[in-house]
Design a protein around this motif. Sequence first.
Motif: not given
Length: 320
Positions: A97, A101, A113, A117, A168
């Motif tokens: 992860n 990122y 990104a 999230y 992600l």
Amino acid sequence: MLMTKPVSKETKIFPANISGFLAALGAYVIWGIFPLYMKAVAHIPVMEVVVHRILWSLPIGLGIIIVIGHGRALWTALKQPKMVAMACLTSALITANWSIYIWAIANNHAVDAALGYYINPLVNVLLGLIFLRERLNRWQWCSIMLAIVAVLILTINAGGLPWIAILLPLTFGFYAFFRKSLPIGPTEGFSLETLIMTIPAIIGWGYFIATGQDYFFHGTWKDVGLLVLAGPFTAIPFILFAVGAKMLNLTTLGLMQYLTPTFLFLIAIFVFHEPFSTVQLFAFSLIWLGLIVYTAASLSTMKHRQPKETIIELKKHPQK
């Protein structure tokens, strides 16, 4: 005469403990502005940044373990093969992860990104459905379908899957899923994972040094300072979050989790000046709508569940 407290008809969303709120807020804000740091180290290889995140986090984690007196719990965990094996899995997932990122920010994919999230809470719901056989209500299904439609729109627009926005939340979602099975406190868990990752991190650092590719010994003083800062930027928000999670209810934490991708999204658009098309705006709008529906459904569920739980508790412990 049986005397009972009136059953509350409202769910408390705002925290009663201001310290816990400030701790969680600090964690989410640091995570939110973390892309600014990652942009500053964009010239350094991704894996070297990951290596220094691990190496400089270790003394912070162990120092806190010593201060709070939880060294015995960490030592006990290290002597249990099953726990160490599970921690190896969670360490691998969180390392993946981190790597994705950092690469995303360095290569101008901060918008992707942020999308990832934002999707993360919905991925958690899907994991619960698949692996825990949890039932979803119609509003949760609606949220997931909106997210799927948004991803399809972005896929068609870009001519391929938005891999960063998918990988992600998947890596972090599986990390959180397996991390729950570790019967150890958050600070001890963080230190255990960091200890496990330290061995490959040292090997990786040795490789960079031997090949002359490292920025710690062959870079500028600015590079050295930035790499050392990787530890505090990693450990401090995690510890603040652990403190906040103990003091706040899950509803509050659930609402606050949207702060980080919002910071990231705003930084990507207004600081990094990444391109943001009308199609992307439409896809993001679907995600935001899905999150609104999901959050409202979660709050409604908690609101209706609390009176029932309060009545049951009163029956168990009536006051005369």
